[in-house]
Design a protein around this motif. Structure first.
Motif, PDB file in Angstrom:
ATOM      1  N   ILE A  67       5.378  -5.332   9.714  1.00  0.00           N
ATOM      2  CA  ILE A  67       5.272  -6.312  11.114  1.00  0.00           C
ATOM      3  C   ILE A  67       6.353  -5.302  12.532  1.00  0.00           C
ATOM      4  O   ILE A  67       6.107  -5.114  13.538  1.00  0.00           O
ATOM      5  CB  ILE A  67       5.705  -7.532  11.526  1.00  0.00           C
ATOM      6  N   LYS A 113       0.570   0.002  25.754  1.00  0.00           N
ATOM      7  CA  LYS A 113      -0.217  -0.317  24.884  1.00  0.00           C
ATOM      8  C   LYS A 113      -0.708  -1.660  24.591  1.00  0.00           C
ATOM      9  O   LYS A 113       0.303  -2.720  24.747  1.00  0.00           O
ATOM     10  CB  LYS A 113       0.652  -0.041  23.226  1.00  0.00           C
ATOM     11  N   GLY A 116      10.716   2.277  13.807  1.00  0.00           N
ATOM     12  CA  GLY A 116      10.926   1.548  12.808  1.00  0.00           C
ATOM     13  C   GLY A 116      11.613   1.477  11.558  1.00  0.00           C
ATOM     14  O   GLY A 116      12.579   1.036  11.356  1.00  0.00           O
ATOM     15  N   ASP A 152       6.729  -2.066  12.101  1.00  0.00           N
ATOM     16  CA  ASP A 152       5.326  -0.586  11.932  1.00  0.00           C
ATOM     17  C   ASP A 152       4.350  -0.931  12.751  1.00  0.00           C
ATOM     18  O   ASP A 152       3.882   0.111  13.976  1.00  0.00           O
ATOM     19  CB  ASP A 152       4.606  -0.718  10.330  1.00  0.00           C
ATOM     20  N   ALA A 153       4.002  -2.049  13.111  1.00  0.00           N
ATOM     21  CA  ALA A 153       3.143  -2.188  14.240  1.00  0.00           C
ATOM     22  C   ALA A 153       3.816  -2.261  15.365  1.00  0.00           C
ATOM     23  O   ALA A 153       2.653  -1.734  16.060  1.00  0.00           O
ATOM     24  CB  ALA A 153       2.456  -4.011  13.952  1.00  0.00           C
ATOM     25  N   TYR A 154       4.776  -3.308  15.872  1.00  0.00           N
ATOM     26  CA  TYR A 154       5.378  -2.684  16.783  1.00  0.00           C
ATOM     27  C   TYR A 154       6.082  -1.383  17.151  1.00  0.00           C
ATOM     28  O   TYR A 154       6.257  -1.771  18.553  1.00  0.00           O
ATOM     29  CB  TYR A 154       6.215  -4.370  17.347  1.00  0.00           C
ATOM     30  N   THR A 155       6.170  -1.072  16.385  1.00  0.00           N
ATOM     31  CA  THR A 155       6.904   0.028  17.109  1.00  0.00           C
ATOM     32  C   THR A 155       5.946   1.728  17.089  1.00  0.00           C
ATOM     33  O   THR A 155       6.367   2.627  17.199  1.00  0.00           O
ATOM     34  CB  THR A 155       7.647   0.859  16.120  1.00  0.00           C
ATOM     35  N   GLN A 156       4.826   1.180  17.347  1.00  0.00           N
ATOM     36  CA  GLN A 156       3.262   2.501  17.725  1.00  0.00           C
ATOM     37  C   GLN A 156       4.333   2.717  18.970  1.00  0.00           C
ATOM     38  O   GLN A 156       4.541   3.093  19.792  1.00  0.00           O
ATOM     39  CB  GLN A 156       2.079   1.747  17.240  1.00  0.00           C
TER      40      GLN A 156
END
Lengths: 342, 182, 563
Positions: free
Chosen positions: A325, A342, A287, A327-331
């Motif tokens: 967003i 995931k 991220g 953050d949400a997509y790079t976990q």
């Protein structure tokens, strides 16, 4: 019943913020050397405003004052804002900017840890949109010669808006190196010609290139002491370099060299101090890379093709908007789930 | 000016057609609301809401006849879940419907006469027994609805609050004192 | 040199182990009273087998496992059962558990011991022997060891956990230094049970004496075991992480080590296995470190059920102790008091004071600095879990893998805002578990309720069917009588195929009416002789009598009244 762990050894928040403040000192010292001590007045004004407004807001929100005032985060916001406004700015400019940053961009969102945007950059954005004239007249570097105000004269201008007899504002201020570059390019000159102008030094604008170098030194100190991670500054500067490099190689007459971009404007202070604000930047490594790359691209695009001479603030704010967003997509995958999707 | 108007009308028509098509083509058959509400309710089947069981209460809520704050066993949490499901504001319990601690029925065996009235009353068949035989509550299945207490002619059923045991204990939410209590 | 792997994160807290390793393990003095919890293992509470006033011998079975996931409890010494009831035990809730209080008689009289030769036992037989001896994992999780011997795929590697990564705890260190041979023997038994080839002892490199002692014991035994010194890094003693360091394999989330062909036992468990098999002794004592604010920190071999206060006074209590921690400072739990008894999970007791564990500053808000992410061994996002837990967003917390958190405390150790992160995760986990429990109970209640309604409907249906059948039977009898008395052939009985009793009733009623109508109008009523008329009158009388019988059906299960 208290829960474990019963023993902790953190580096407390106020110490982290203090180290960042210390890392700003080399840049500030060079600033004073090249542009005079007026910046110190701005810093002091901003600090006092920041602490006062934060105290007022904490009181209104019924929160305890001591832990929050002593965490040095308000001071950091104040210093970053003060360093982005011109040194001879009237006192009310600094005060308004800092007050807005603390009250609206920080406290109204919930105080420390809750601001989605970098407060100093929000303050800067408000100032540059509302007072473009005051915000674009910078003090000439002392190395250029010409008229220099003494400290008391600077104080009287900042607080009383009076100049020594016979001097006008235009005589003692000028636009920033980036601003000059933009206007000269518009007028049809080539980069080669523009770079010959006396305001430019080896890499970028005289004086300001040294200040940027000072901030870079501070930033490297932060990297070594692990206050910030390498992802943000490296990718930001890298993206800026690569983009500038591509355009420069393509058309050197109209696009200035990458190192010029690095050492002009707020690129260095942005890379190490502004983008790395932990509260408004992503938490995952991937991220951070995306965030920094986006900010680098936006900085370059607005500088070259946009309406503002410098755009680190806007680049930061625009990327701050994307952080949830990102953050949400790079976990990342966790221990024991590396094979599962995931 | 007229051109602009026509362009706007054309855009509106096109978007309207697209939306209408999407509404039909991508229609989602969701769960009926009653099922969703029933899934939130605690299934105590106690009747405190005024309806004979959780399903009838769920149906009444779905029809809009019943309020969402009528179920004490569901607690505050239940009200909030219903409010979120239905898109309405949560409201607190009335004074007559305050939630009570979870309790389990208990039959005092020396008084029990084996009349089976409580067995007939229990909505989840949590009482084991037969005519003229001893009755006993299957504690693991008892929901604490208290419907068995009233029918008992010898008043041998009492509600025992469940004690907290280590395996039912929960960690409490960490409360941080921001300032010393005055 | 064996290749070692690393796990993400980890911290280096000051170890504080030197204080308690200066002296050898001492035998704790025999207490006058022991309080033995019946729930000192993972799984269900054991059932007491003794009664108050009964005399028990040392090693006698006093608590039986109630299910597959339960463990046996034995009397640590001989004496009399003084009480069986709820007592405060070492649990963060300070709530009591069922305990057996034993008055020691000082004789230490053993019950009959049954050693076994492990070489003659199969895996299953060894499992039941260990289960009978109450052997559970002594690394802290107290999982029944017999369950850990079960595996579905071959176990390629057996790892013995001598890492002991948490500060202050030294019981495994001292056990390895002094009783290495027994540990090796116990490991041999486990290896035999699991039929494994490769056996590794993972010991942190801050324990050179233990490493040397274990190496010596292995050399003496000529067994092909390997001692591996792993880098000191907390929490390297976590089973999943030790497995990763030694084998490079990650146990998949939600699965067990045996699912990837590995199993991990604590060295203390191996010691107990040796005593259980070679000496026939059940698990009634363990080595516990007593350290912190005491005059002589050291390790004791203490009987299960010894009150902690006795161990503290054996070590010399010092002023300033304001609380007691069972376990280490990172994952231990604060005891409700020092009178709480020792259990199988007690590896350490720390007498804590403000000097040793200064009170933590008031937490500040989270500044998302991600230092916690940097140290999390489970590679989670602790700051996101914190934000979700504190706002009660349990769905998101589970999506962010809250249950993969091992509660090691590394995140809270480094948090600049001093947020009690582990407390939030424990809160969130217990709330989620409670909600799951409630949901399951609600679903079960709904099922029972629906079944009950179905049952009532069914009973109504059956009753109605019986009624209808009865009426049908009565109508058939009635129709037959009509056929006998009337010379006119009766109309054919309509075929009744309805299953609706109401319709059936209507049909039978119509039928009856029709039959009655036909019967009421005999076709040969003209030119009757007096004898025929008298006969008709008698028949009428009989008919009305039969009518009475049909009308008087009474209860379902009672036969029709015979007149």
């Amino acid at each position: 019943m208290l829960s474990s762990p019963f023993l902790t050894r953190p580096l407390p928040v106020n110490q982290i913020m203090l180290r960042v403040l210390l890392a700003l000192l080399p840049g500030i010292a060079l600033y004073v050397w090249y542009f005079g001590p007026a910046i110190l007045i701005s810093l002091m004004l901003a600090s006092l405003t920041a602490l006062a407004t934060e105290a007022l807001m904490l009181k209104l929100r019924a929160r305890p004052l001591k832990p929050f005032l002593s965490d040095n985060s308000a001071l950091l916001t104040a210093w970053l804002l003060a360093l982005s406004v011109p040194p001879l700015a009237p006192w009310w400019l600094v005060v308004i900017g800092t007050a807005f940053a603390i009250v609206v961009a920080k406290q109204l969102y919930g105080g420390l840890g809750n601001n989605p945007f970098n407060p100093a950059m929000i303050g800067y954005a408000v100032l540059i949109i509302s007072f473009p004239h005051e915000m674009t007249h910078w003090v000439s570097p002392q190395s250029l010669g010409g008229v220099q105000l003494s400290f008391t004269e600077q104080m009287s201008y900042i607080f009383l808006h009076t100049l020594p007899p016979g001097l006008t504002l235009d005589a003692i201020t000028m636009s920033t190196p980036l601003d000059t570059l933009k206007t000269q390019l518009h007028l049809g000159h080539s980069v080669g010609e523009i770079r010959e102008l006396p305001i430019y030094g080896r890499l970028a604008g005289q004086g300001s290139e040294m200040v940027a170098a000072g901030f870079a030194i501070g930033g490297i100190y932060l990297l070594f002491t692990r206050i910030i991670s390498w992802h943000l500054p490296l990718v930001y500067l890298g993206t800026l370099f690569v983009m500038a490099g591509i355009f420069h190689l393509f058309d050197p007459a109209h696009y200035v060299a990458p190192l010029f971009h690095w050492f002009s404007g707020a690129a260095m202070i942005g890379a190490f101090f502004i983008l790395t604000d932990p509260i408004s930047s992503p938490t995952t490594a991937k991220g951070k890379i995306i965030f920094a790359a986006g900010a680098g691209m936006l900085t370059y695009l607005v500088r070259v093709f946009g309406g503002f001479p410098d755009s680190v603030a806007f680049a930061t704010i625009l990327m701050n908007m994307c952080v949830p967003i990102i953050d949400a997509y790079t976990q990342p995958a966790i221990f024991g789930r590396k094979d599962a999707h995931k | 000016m007229i051109t602009a108007l026509w362009v706007m009308i054309a855009i509106a028509v096109v978007l309207g057609v697209v939306l209408g098509y999407a509404a039909i083509r991508f229609r989602v058959e969701g769960n009926p609301l009653v099922e969703k509400i029933d899934a939130v309710l605690p299934q105590t089947q106690c009747g405190q809401c005024g309806y004979p069981g959780c399903k009838p209460y769920a149906e009444a809520i779905a029809k809009g006849e019943a309020d969402i704050n009528l179920c004490p066993p569901g607690g505050e949490e239940g009200i909030h879940k219903l409010a979120e499901l239905l898109g309405v504001e949560p409201k607190p319990f009335g004074a007559d419907r305050q939630p009570r601690a979870k309790a389990v029925a208990f039959i005092d065996e020396k008084d029990c006469i084996g009349c089976t009235l409580c067995i007939q009353a229990c909505p989840v068949d949590a009482i084991a027994g037969a005519a003229k035989q001893m009755h006993t509550i299957i504690a693991a299945e008892c929901t604490g609805c208290e419907l068995c207490v009233a029918p008992c002619p010898v008043d041998c059923i009492s509600m025992q609050p469940l004690p907290e045991r280590p395996n039912t204990w929960k960690w409490k939410y960490p409360v941080i004192l921001l300032r010393p209590q005055k | 040199m064996r290749q070692l792997y690393t796990f993400h994160g980890g911290i280096h807290p000051p170890t504080n182990k030197a204080q308690s390793t200066t002296q050898p393990i001492a035998y704790a003095p025999l207490p006058a009273e022991l309080v033995i919890s019946l729930h000192q293992h993972a799984g269900e509470v054991a059932k007491p087998l003794v009664e108050v006033g009964e005399r028990v011998l040392k090693g006698q079975l006093i608590g039986a496992p109630v299910s597959g996931f339960s463990a046996a409890i034995h009397a640590p010494t001989s004496g009399t059962v003084a009480a069986i009831g709820l007592q405060i035990v070492a649990h963060p809730s300070s709530l009591p558990e069922l305990c057996i209080t034993l008055q020691a008689d000082g004789k230490e009289e053993w019950a009959a011991r049954h050693p076994v030769d492990f070489r003659t036992l199969s895996n299953a037989e060894l499992q039941s022997h260990l289960r009978a001896q109450g052997v559970v994992g002594l690394g802290g999780a107290v999982f029944p060891s017999d369950m850990k011997l079960r595996h579905s795929i071959p176990v390629e590697t057996l790892i013995m956990n001598g890492a002991e990564c948490e500060p202050y705890i030294t019981c495994d260190d001292m056990l390895m230094r002094e009783r290495a041979a027994e540990i090796v023997r116990g490991t041999e038994i486990l290896r035999h049970a699991l039929n494994t080839k490769s056996v590794l002892f993972g010991i942190e490199d801050n324990k050179p004496e233990a490493i040397a002692a274990m190496q010596q014991a292995i050399d003496d035994s000529s067994l092909p075991f390997e001692v591996v010194a792993v880098p000191t890094l907390y929490p390297g003693g976590s089973a999943k992480h030790l497995i990763k360091v030694l084998t490079g394999l990650e146990v998949p989330s939600g699965k067990l080590p045996t699912d990837i062909g590995v199993q991990c036992f604590n060295v203390g468990t191996a010691y107990s296995v040796k005593r259980a098999c070679d000496d026939g002794e059940p698990l009634i004592a363990r080595v516990v470190t007593v350290t912190g604010n005491v005059a002589q920190p050291r390790n004791y071999e203490a009987l299960i059920g010894t009150r902690f206060a006795e161990l503290v006074s054996a070590s010399g209590a010092l002023p300033g102790t304001d609380r007691y921690i069972m376990g280490g400072p990172m994952m231990g739990l604060e005891l409700p008091g020092a009178n709480v008894p020792l259990v199988k999970a007690s590896n350490c007791l720390i007498a804590a004071s403000d000097a040793l564990f200064p009170p933590q500053p008031a937490p500040l808000p989270c500044i998302r600095c991600t230092r916690c992410v940097g140290v999390c061994p489970a590679e989670l996002q602790p700051q996101d879990l914190y934000w979700f837990a504190q706002s009660n967003n349990f769905g998101k917390a589970q999506e962010w893998n809250l249950f993969d958190c091992i509660e090691c405390g590394a995140c809270a150790y480094v948090c600049p805002s001093s947020i009690p992160l582990v407390h939030y995760y424990r809160y969130a986990k217990s709330e989620i578990r409670a909600r799951d429990q409630e949901k399951r109970a609600a679903d079960l209640a709904r099922e029972r309720h629906e079944f009950r309604q179905l049952r009532i409907e069914r009973e109504k249906q059956e009753k109605a069917n019986r009624l209808a059948q009865k009426e049908r039977a009565a109508t058939t009898a009635n129709a037959k009588t009509v056929a006998e008395t009337a010379s006119v052939p009766t109309p054919a009985k309509p075929v009744v195929t309805v299953d609706d009793t109401q319709q059936l009733r209507i049909n039978t009623a119509l039928e009856r009416a029709k039959a009655q109508a036909t019967a009421a109008r005999p076709k040969n009523t003209d030119h009757l002789t007096p004898e025929q008329l008298a006969e008709i009158a008698a028949i009428e009388a009989r008919r009305s009598h039969i009518h009475d019988i049909a009308a008087d059906t009474g209860a379902d299960d009672e036969p029709p009244k015979q007149s």
